[in-house]
Design a protein around this motif. Structure first.
Motif, PDB file in Angstrom:
ATOM      1  N   GLU A   1       0.829  -1.202   0.000  1.00  0.00           N
ATOM      2  CA  GLU A   1       0.000   0.000   0.000  1.00  0.00           C
ATOM      3  C   GLU A   1       0.865   1.254   0.000  1.00  0.00           C
ATOM      4  N   SER A   2       1.973   1.232   0.719  1.00  0.00           N
ATOM      5  CA  SER A   2       2.869   2.385   0.764  1.00  0.00           C
ATOM      6  C   SER A   2       3.487   2.668  -0.597  1.00  0.00           C
ATOM      7  N   ALA A   3       3.765   1.604  -1.349  1.00  0.00           N
ATOM      8  CA  ALA A   3       4.396   1.763  -2.665  1.00  0.00           C
ATOM      9  C   ALA A   3       3.512   2.509  -3.653  1.00  0.00           C
ATOM     10  N   LEU A   4       2.221   2.592  -3.367  1.00  0.00           N
ATOM     11  CA  LEU A   4       1.305   3.309  -4.251  1.00  0.00           C
ATOM     12  C   LEU A   4       1.324   4.815  -4.024  1.00  0.00           C
ATOM     13  N   HIS A   5       1.965   5.246  -2.963  1.00  0.00           N
ATOM     14  CA  HIS A   5       1.968   6.674  -2.607  1.00  0.00           C
ATOM     15  C   HIS A   5       3.257   7.307  -3.137  1.00  0.00           C
ATOM     16  N   LEU A   6       3.273   7.556  -4.430  1.00  0.00           N
ATOM     17  CA  LEU A   6       4.496   7.996  -5.103  1.00  0.00           C
ATOM     18  C   LEU A   6       4.931   9.382  -4.662  1.00  0.00           C
ATOM     19  N   HIS A   7       3.987  10.286  -4.434  1.00  0.00           N
ATOM     20  CA  HIS A   7       4.359  11.634  -3.994  1.00  0.00           C
ATOM     21  C   HIS A   7       4.987  11.590  -2.610  1.00  0.00           C
ATOM     22  N   TRP A   8       4.468  10.760  -1.745  1.00  0.00           N
ATOM     23  CA  TRP A   8       5.058  10.596  -0.411  1.00  0.00           C
ATOM     24  C   TRP A   8       6.471  10.042  -0.530  1.00  0.00           C
ATOM     25  N   ILE A   9       6.676   9.054  -1.373  1.00  0.00           N
ATOM     26  CA  ILE A   9       8.007   8.474  -1.552  1.00  0.00           C
ATOM     27  C   ILE A   9       8.982   9.541  -2.057  1.00  0.00           C
ATOM     28  N   ALA A  10       8.529  10.335  -3.030  1.00  0.00           N
ATOM     29  CA  ALA A  10       9.414  11.326  -3.649  1.00  0.00           C
ATOM     30  C   ALA A  10       9.803  12.438  -2.687  1.00  0.00           C
ATOM     31  N   THR A  11       8.917  12.813  -1.789  1.00  0.00           N
ATOM     32  CA  THR A  11       9.174  13.948  -0.897  1.00  0.00           C
ATOM     33  C   THR A  11       9.631  13.533   0.498  1.00  0.00           C
TER      34      THR A  11
END
Length: 409
Positions: A217-227
């Protein structure tokens, strides 16, 4: 918004402004920050951007979350009693904290592991606080070095101390805070055991290991990963050097510090810490009026009436519950309160009950989680705008006028 079914089977609308779910009401969840009208909007935006395990860490309370609920119930138990026909063409929401004027009656509370929400989170929170000219209380469990935060121009920098490990560790942190020029030391006393935050733990198979579902589920949050994750895993920059070298990984260091909180911490040691610190000294986490008296006796400059955001002992009072008696008995002590503050009216209620200022924690973290530094600025602006408008509607020209006569139970 949800429509519940009552015992008779009738549909019960959550507000008298809706009927059977119409008109439809939704919080803003887009990316245009200027469209966030309330802290609740920032919260909704944050939930869209954060993976579920991070949102749970941000929101959750201990056990049955009764203490978390009490913070909101305590605020809701008061109604405002406005004065009519008062000239409110000019309004002043400034307060005095330790002999210095602050343009707003709130400060940003200490919160740990903010890098889970945005990279360099503590620096971003502090910058926004400096711009608004309000204090920022930096946590021992923050992820940016206190010296870097202290160097931000114009910042009223307060340092929050967790008392863990040997005496030499707390003394070293106090020396660093002194050398960094921190205005105040805030010693938290309600976290010698880690609260049982059950819902947060259900996101992990065992401590430090997310479930497969949470990872996916975390892997789907691309903006969170990028920032948030592009710089790698954060560290507890202010505490990690005091952790054994073999335990300095991210989760390992957190668990070591948690396991080595000083469970023998008492009033004698608190008095010793008071003597070590040369400037303003506050104790955070008091709810018992007798403990407020003890704080005054050891010459603390102030106390923060707090239940740790409902994250420690469940089924306690709110700090707001203790506030009126504390103000009545200890008029010369600086009293700050936190817990559940989401609206300008929440701030005004606390001030009317005798608080010198209010701490906001989750409210500014919602802004941070939604849009970084600009989101924190927006959270501060929302509260500023609401307090200003509500002062006028209440029939008060300034914060200094507020008192219990503006409230009814």
């Amino acid at each position: 918004m949800l429509v519940e079914t009552g015992a008779t089977g009738a549909r019960l609308d959550p507000t008298p402004a809706t009927s059977n779910g119409t008109p439809t009401r939704r919080l803003y969840t887009g990316s245009k920050l200027e469209r966030a009208r309330t802290i609740a909007d920032l919260r909704a935006m944050a939930h869209c951007r954060l993976p579920a395990f991070a949102a749970e860490y941000l929101e959750g309370g201990a056990e049955d979350e009764a203490t978390l609920a009490r913070n909101f119930a305590a605020l809701a138990s008061y109604r405002l009693l406005p004065r009519a026909l008062v000239d409110v063409s000019h309004r002043d929401q400034s307060v005095s904290l330790f002999g210095r004027s602050a343009p707003l009656p709130f400060a940003i509370a200490p919160t740990g592991l903010n890098a889970l929400f945005w990279r360099k989170a503590d620096v971003l929170l502090a910058r926004a606080a400096a711009q608004a000219r309000i204090p920022f209380v930096q946590s021992t469990m923050s992820n940016d070095p206190m010296e870097e935060v202290a160097a931000i121009p114009g910042l009223r920098h307060w340092w929050q101390l967790y008392v863990f490990g040997e005496r030499a560790i707390r003394e070293a942190l106090i020396r660093r805070a002194d050398e960094a020029g921190c205005e105040a030391l805030v010693v938290t006393i309600d976290a010698q055991f880690y609260g049982d935050r059950e819902w947060e733990q259900r996101r992990f198979t065992h401590p430090g290991k997310l479930t497969i579902g949470s990872i996916l589920e975390s892997a789907l949050h691309l903006h969170w990963i990028a920032t948030t994750l592009t710089g790698g895993m954060p560290s507890f920059a202010n505490a990690v050097d005091y952790v054994p070298k073999e335990r300095r990984g991210f989760y390992e260091s957190a668990f070591w510090i948690r396991a080595n909180m000083d469970q023998s911490l008492d009033w004698e040691e608190m008095a010793r810490l008071r003597r070590l610190w040369p400037r303003k000294f506050l104790i955070k986490g008091l709810l018992n009026i007798n403990d407020v008296e003890r704080a005054a006796r050891i010459e603390a400059d102030g106390v923060i009436l707090s239940n740790h955001g409902g994250r420690q002992l469940d089924w306690t009072l709110s700090g707001l519950d203790t506030l009126p008696e504390a103000r009545r008995r200890f008029g010369g002590l600086t009293l700050i309160v936190d817990g559940g503050v989401r609206r300008g009216t929440d701030v005004l209620k606390a001030l009317a009950l005798g608080a010198d200022a209010v701490l906001v924690g989750r409210a500014t973290l919602y802004g941070l989680s939604a849009a970084g530094e600009k989101g924190v600025e927006r959270a501060i602006d929302i509260l500023r705008e609401e307090i200003d408008r509500d002062l006028g509607l209440l029939g008060a020209q300034s914060i200094k006028e507020l008192g219990p006569d503006f409230l009814a139970r």
